[in-house]
Scaffold this motif. Structure first.
Motif, PDB file in Angstrom:
ATOM      1  N   ILE A 143       4.316  -9.796  -5.541  1.00 35.08           N
ATOM      2  CA  ILE A 143       4.776  -8.809  -4.426  1.00 35.08           C
ATOM      3  C   ILE A 143       4.076  -9.303  -3.349  1.00 35.08           C
ATOM      4  O   ILE A 143       2.892  -8.936  -3.479  1.00 35.08           O
ATOM      5  N   GLY A 144       4.342  -9.640  -2.195  1.00 34.09           N
ATOM      6  CA  GLY A 144       3.741  -9.971  -1.123  1.00 34.09           C
ATOM      7  C   GLY A 144       3.685 -11.506  -0.875  1.00 34.09           C
ATOM      8  O   GLY A 144       3.003 -12.144  -1.827  1.00 34.09           O
TER       9      GLY A 144
ATOM     10  N   GLY B 258      -0.912 -13.888  -1.841  1.00 34.13           N
ATOM     11  CA  GLY B 258       0.485 -13.973  -2.669  1.00 34.13           C
ATOM     12  C   GLY B 258       0.795 -15.792  -2.532  1.00 34.13           C
ATOM     13  O   GLY B 258       1.197 -16.448  -3.454  1.00 34.13           O
TER      14      GLY B 258
ATOM     15  N   PHE C 123       8.370 -11.777  -3.893  1.00 34.66           N
ATOM     16  CA  PHE C 123       9.016 -11.118  -3.022  1.00 34.66           C
ATOM     17  C   PHE C 123       8.186 -10.417  -1.555  1.00 34.66           C
ATOM     18  O   PHE C 123       7.257 -10.386  -1.420  1.00 34.66           O
TER      19      PHE C 123
ATOM     20  N   GLU D  25       9.528  -8.101   4.492  1.00 32.00           N
ATOM     21  CA  GLU D  25       9.897  -8.473   5.796  1.00 32.00           C
ATOM     22  C   GLU D  25      10.769  -9.622   5.965  1.00 32.00           C
ATOM     23  O   GLU D  25      10.914 -10.322   4.654  1.00 32.00           O
TER      24      GLU D  25
ATOM     25  N   THR E 224      -3.509 -14.472  13.107  1.00 31.92           N
ATOM     26  CA  THR E 224      -4.821 -14.527  12.540  1.00 31.92           C
ATOM     27  C   THR E 224      -5.508 -15.457  13.448  1.00 31.92           C
ATOM     28  O   THR E 224      -5.022 -16.295  14.394  1.00 31.92           O
TER      29      THR E 224
ATOM     30  N   ALA F   8       0.263  -8.352  -4.390  1.00 33.40           N
ATOM     31  CA  ALA F   8      -0.729  -8.874  -3.327  1.00 33.40           C
ATOM     32  C   ALA F   8       0.166  -8.080  -2.154  1.00 33.40           C
ATOM     33  O   ALA F   8       0.256  -8.807  -1.306  1.00 33.40           O
ATOM     34  N   THR F   9      -0.038  -6.753  -2.111  1.00 30.15           N
ATOM     35  CA  THR F   9       0.611  -6.243  -0.891  1.00 30.15           C
ATOM     36  C   THR F   9      -0.097  -5.708   0.377  1.00 30.15           C
ATOM     37  O   THR F   9       0.359  -5.108   1.031  1.00 30.15           O
TER      38      THR F   9
ATOM     39  N   ASP G 265      -2.938  -2.953  10.801  1.00 33.16           N
ATOM     40  CA  ASP G 265      -1.880  -3.701  11.937  1.00 33.16           C
ATOM     41  C   ASP G 265      -0.635  -3.429  11.015  1.00 33.16           C
ATOM     42  O   ASP G 265       0.052  -4.678  10.745  1.00 33.16           O
TER      43      ASP G 265
ATOM     44  N   GLY H  24       3.264  -5.941   8.540  1.00 38.21           N
ATOM     45  CA  GLY H  24       3.774  -6.106   7.215  1.00 38.21           C
ATOM     46  C   GLY H  24       3.214  -5.193   6.162  1.00 38.21           C
ATOM     47  O   GLY H  24       3.720  -4.169   5.748  1.00 38.21           O
TER      48      GLY H  24
ATOM     49  N   SER I 186      -6.945  -2.623  13.840  1.00 35.76           N
ATOM     50  CA  SER I 186      -7.750  -3.188  12.762  1.00 35.76           C
ATOM     51  C   SER I 186      -7.304  -4.344  12.234  1.00 35.76           C
ATOM     52  O   SER I 186      -6.312  -4.594  11.889  1.00 35.76           O
TER      53      SER I 186
ATOM     54  N   VAL J 206      -8.743  -5.577   9.135  1.00 31.81           N
ATOM     55  CA  VAL J 206      -9.012  -5.395   7.613  1.00 31.81           C
ATOM     56  C   VAL J 206      -9.029  -3.847   7.427  1.00 31.81           C
ATOM     57  O   VAL J 206      -9.607  -3.143   8.168  1.00 31.81           O
TER      58      VAL J 206
ATOM     59  N   GLU K 243      -6.148  -8.654   0.225  1.00 29.87           N
ATOM     60  CA  GLU K 243      -6.800  -7.344   0.658  1.00 29.87           C
ATOM     61  C   GLU K 243      -6.289  -5.918   0.021  1.00 29.87           C
ATOM     62  O   GLU K 243      -7.084  -4.952   0.536  1.00 29.87           O
TER      63      GLU K 243
ATOM     64  N   GLY L 217     -13.428 -15.334   9.202  1.00 34.79           N
ATOM     65  CA  GLY L 217     -12.829 -16.123   8.200  1.00 34.79           C
ATOM     66  C   GLY L 217     -12.976 -15.468   6.831  1.00 34.79           C
ATOM     67  O   GLY L 217     -12.419 -15.907   5.728  1.00 34.79           O
TER      68      GLY L 217
ATOM     69  N   SER M 261      -8.533 -13.899   0.408  1.00 30.41           N
ATOM     70  CA  SER M 261      -7.225 -14.135  -0.198  1.00 30.41           C
ATOM     71  C   SER M 261      -7.231 -15.500  -1.017  1.00 30.41           C
ATOM     72  O   SER M 261      -6.532 -15.551  -2.113  1.00 30.41           O
TER      73      SER M 261
HETATM   74  C1  LIG Z   1      -4.623  -9.543  14.188  1.00 34.82           C
HETATM   75  C2  LIG Z   1      -5.274  -9.778  13.079  1.00 34.82           C
HETATM   76  C3  LIG Z   1      -5.950 -11.097  12.925  1.00 34.82           C
HETATM   77  C4  LIG Z   1      -6.818 -11.348  11.661  1.00 34.82           C
HETATM   78  N1  LIG Z   1      -7.568 -12.756  11.916  1.00 34.82           N
HETATM   79  C5  LIG Z   1      -8.143 -12.999  10.770  1.00 34.82           C
HETATM   80  C6  LIG Z   1      -8.922 -14.500  10.769  1.00 34.82           C
HETATM   81  O1  LIG Z   1      -8.740 -15.199  11.746  1.00 34.82           O
HETATM   82  N2  LIG Z   1      -9.803 -14.563   9.561  1.00 34.82           N
HETATM   83  C7  LIG Z   1      -9.661 -13.786   8.576  1.00 34.82           C
HETATM   84  O2  LIG Z   1     -10.256 -14.241   7.685  1.00 34.82           O
HETATM   85  N3  LIG Z   1      -8.845 -12.860   8.470  1.00 34.82           N
HETATM   86  C8  LIG Z   1      -8.071 -12.367   9.436  1.00 34.82           C
HETATM   87  N4  LIG Z   1      -7.525 -11.291   9.182  1.00 34.82           N
HETATM   88  C9  LIG Z   1      -7.392 -10.563   8.046  1.00 34.82           C
HETATM   89  C10 LIG Z   1      -6.271 -11.357   7.235  1.00 34.82           C
HETATM   90  O3  LIG Z   1      -5.179 -11.708   7.991  1.00 34.82           O
HETATM   91  C11 LIG Z   1      -6.024 -10.332   6.074  1.00 34.82           C
HETATM   92  O4  LIG Z   1      -7.185 -10.015   5.183  1.00 34.82           O
HETATM   93  C12 LIG Z   1      -4.822 -11.232   5.198  1.00 34.82           C
HETATM   94  O5  LIG Z   1      -3.785 -11.397   5.713  1.00 34.82           O
HETATM   95  C13 LIG Z   1      -4.775 -10.476   3.905  1.00 34.82           C
HETATM   96  O6  LIG Z   1      -3.913 -10.963   2.879  1.00 34.82           O
HETATM   97  P1  LIG Z   1      -3.028 -10.407   1.888  1.00 34.82           P
HETATM   98  O7  LIG Z   1      -2.180 -11.522   1.254  1.00 34.82           O
HETATM   99  O8  LIG Z   1      -4.012  -9.752   0.856  1.00 34.82           O
HETATM  100  O9  LIG Z   1      -2.213  -9.347   2.536  1.00 34.82           O
HETATM  101  P2  LIG Z   1      -1.248  -9.480   3.752  1.00 34.82           P
HETATM  102  O10 LIG Z   1      -1.351 -10.557   4.697  1.00 34.82           O
HETATM  103  O11 LIG Z   1      -1.370  -8.255   4.286  1.00 34.82           O
HETATM  104  O12 LIG Z   1       0.166  -9.607   3.105  1.00 34.82           O
HETATM  105  C14 LIG Z   1       0.932  -8.567   2.295  1.00 34.82           C
HETATM  106  C15 LIG Z   1       2.333  -8.783   2.274  1.00 34.82           C
HETATM  107  O13 LIG Z   1       2.952  -7.696   1.300  1.00 34.82           O
HETATM  108  C16 LIG Z   1       4.111  -7.419   1.679  1.00 34.82           C
HETATM  109  N5  LIG Z   1       4.540  -6.346   1.196  1.00 34.82           N
HETATM  110  C17 LIG Z   1       3.745  -5.167   1.078  1.00 34.82           C
HETATM  111  N6  LIG Z   1       4.504  -4.062   0.306  1.00 34.82           N
HETATM  112  C18 LIG Z   1       5.464  -4.600  -0.139  1.00 34.82           C
HETATM  113  C19 LIG Z   1       6.536  -4.098  -0.926  1.00 34.82           C
HETATM  114  N7  LIG Z   1       6.691  -2.818  -1.470  1.00 34.82           N
HETATM  115  N8  LIG Z   1       7.697  -4.981  -1.394  1.00 34.82           N
HETATM  116  C20 LIG Z   1       7.573  -6.280  -0.820  1.00 34.82           C
HETATM  117  N9  LIG Z   1       6.757  -6.824   0.071  1.00 34.82           N
HETATM  118  C21 LIG Z   1       5.627  -6.061   0.351  1.00 34.82           C
HETATM  119  C22 LIG Z   1       3.816  -7.414   3.357  1.00 34.82           C
HETATM  120  O14 LIG Z   1       4.952  -7.210   4.148  1.00 34.82           O
HETATM  121  C23 LIG Z   1       2.876  -8.540   3.462  1.00 34.82           C
HETATM  122  O15 LIG Z   1       3.572  -9.460   3.981  1.00 34.82           O
HETATM  123  C24 LIG Z   1      -6.769 -10.797  10.670  1.00 34.82           C
HETATM  124  C25 LIG Z   1      -5.886  -9.617  10.649  1.00 34.82           C
HETATM  125  C26 LIG Z   1      -5.304  -8.969  11.591  1.00 34.82           C
HETATM  126  C27 LIG Z   1      -4.411  -7.798  11.570  1.00 34.82           C
END
Ligand SMILES: Cc1cc2nc3c(=O)[nH]c(=O)nc-3n(C[C@H](O)[C@H](O)[C@H](O)COP(=O)(O)OP(=O)(O)OC[C@H]3O[C@@H](n4cnc5c(N)ncnc54)[C@H](O)[C@@H]3O)c2cc1C
Length: 385
Positions: free
Chosen positions: A6-7, A12, A31, A34, A44, A155-156, A161, A165, A329, A331, A358, A368, A374
């Motif tokens: 999921i995500g 993910g 899944f 978006e 990022t 992995a949601t 921000d 997503g 934010s 993170v 996250e 980074g 991740s």
């Molecule tokens: C503007 C910005 C800039 C950043 N720049 C950096 C950087 O340069 N370097 C760095 O290390 N980190 C950066 N970060 C942080 C980094 O992007 C995140 O820590 C990282 O994306 C987390 O990854 P993730 O896969 O855990 O979650 P996410 O990337 O948040 O992905 C989770 C996904 O799950 C989906 N989802 C959630 N609930 C559901 C559901 N119920 N059903 C289906 N899908 C669902 C969401 O839509 C999303 O696409 C930045 C963050 C932001 C906001």
């Protein structure tokens, strides 16, 4: 084996690729609610995607003890090797590491194409509403239909921000399953300041040393560029200060101390100021600071002599009012408690369920460290499946 994820954020997405390569016969379904995969990844690193940091140490994270054993196993050279094995070429600016293209959209597209090439299935515009983990299978209920898996990876993401997503809504689903969630707080945001003199400084940048004090306790000390705003202060060093402040249980009476010339000792700065004032009495400060910052310094100095001005320049004190909130934010501080998972990030409560990225109560500094988490969390689960 049927694996549901999921995500489609980086955690993910990385894991889907690793698992499909390792178990080509398995069905790996991701899944995403978006229409676009990995929406946050596109934004990022200011569009450049700062995906690793060569200075990968446990103290860059909120739970250094938890990270210590992970980083002992999977340090920077290992992670670089993993990415290279996927055909991902890297470039660095100091310790900050980027994809060779230095383009977050290109990187996100590359991962998507790679996942499609190895045979990952994506189910987009589909929100997972709940799941049911039973002895032999896991049912995933979406807003369209239900699916059955042998393993489920959640992995949601966090709450930061939310337009990109992850909006924190999955915390509520996990709470219903009995999981404990450490209160989510915005991390890596600008700070608002309780200071009436700030407004004229909006847009001014300056290299500085920033310290943060919680009462008398120094909780942060780092150099970087600060950027003044209408009502507060920003910049990477401030993002890191904000996270250090709000990782504390009771972040009250926080004072920032900004030193505009950290490369010089107080005496050295004072001597320079005295020397330059003697040379060019009226305009000597022009060679030190832009005009709004000169006025700011003078308004906070007890006198116009080198001693008083040097004191102000090295000792700008601001009371912190608040952070800028989740919309600004990068993170989330908090999230799924680490007590809920074992060393493989497998749920202690529910068999066959894994939690990564996250979503967990892991947050790192700017540079980074969050995209690194991740990747790390995906590797940990991949190794155990
Ligand atoms: C503007 C910005 C800039 C950043 N720049 C950096 C950087 O340069 N370097 C760095 O290390 N980190 C950066 N970060 C942080 C980094 O992007 C995140 O820590 C990282 O994306 C987390 O990854 P993730 O896969 O855990 O979650 P996410 O990337 O948040 O992905 C989770 C996904 O799950 C989906 N989802 C959630 N609930 C559901 C559901 N119920 N059903 C289906 N899908 C669902 C969401 O839509 C999303 O696409 C930045 C963050 C932001 C906001």
């Amino acid at each position: 084996m049927k694996i549901g994820i999921i995500g489609s954020g980086p955690s993910g997405l990385y894991l889907s690729i690793f698992l499909k390569i390792k178990h080509p016969e398995s069905e790996v379904v991701v899944f995403e609610k978006e229409s676009k995969l990995s929406k946050k990844l596109y934004a990022t690193g200011n569009g450049h995607c700062n995906l690793l940091n060569k200075n990968l140490t446990k103290d860059k994270y909120n739970h250094p003890d938890f990270m210590a054993s992970i980083l002992e196993k999977y340090g920077y050279p290992f992670l670089e090797g993993v990415l290279k094995s996927l055909g991902i070429e890297l470039t660095a600016n100091g310790d900050y590491v980027y994809p060779l293209s230095e383009s977050a959209p290109s990187y996100a597209l590359y991962l998507k194409k790679l996942a499609e090439k190895v045979g990952v299935t994506f189910v987009t515009e589909t929100r997972v509403l709940d799941y049911k983990a039973e002895e032999k299978e896991i049912e995933v209920k979406t807003d369209k239909k239900s699916f059955i898996f042998d393993k489920l990876i959640i992995a949601t993401g966090g709450k930061s921000d939310p337009k990109l997503g992850s909006d924190g809504s999955f915390y509520e689903i996990l709470k219903k399953h009995g999981y404990s969630i450490v209160e989510p707080i915005p991390g890596l945001t600008p700070l608002t300041l309780d200071d009436k003199d700030i407004k004229p400084l909006a847009g001014v940048r300056h290299k500085a040393n920033v310290k943060a004090f919680l009462g008398k306790e120094k909780i942060f000390d780092e150099n970087g560029e600060v950027l003044y705003k209408n009502d507060g202060i920003s910049g990477i060093v401030i993002f890191n200060a904000e996270s250090a402040i709000y990782r504390h249980k009771n972040p009250k009476d926080i004072e920032l101390v900004v030193d505009l010339f950290p490369e010089w000792s107080f005496e050295e700065l004072m001597n320079r100021l005295a020397h330059d004032e003697a040379l060019n009495s009226k305009f000597y400060l022009d060679s030190y600071l832009v005009e709004p910052l000169q006025k700011h310094i003078l308004s906070r100095s007890k006198g116009n002599d080198a001693l008083c001005i040097a004191t102000s320049m090295k000792n700008l004190r601001y009371s912190v009012k608040d952070h800028y909130g989740f919309d600004y934010s990068q993170v989330t501080i908090g999230g799924l408690s680490l007590n809920e998972v074992d060393e493989n990030l497998s749920s202690i409560k529910e068999k066959g369920v894994y939690l990564i990225g996250e979503l967990l109560d892991v947050d790192g500094d700017c540079g980074g460290y969050n995209l690194t988490w991740s990747l790390l969390s995906a590797i940990i689960v991949f190794k155990s499946l």
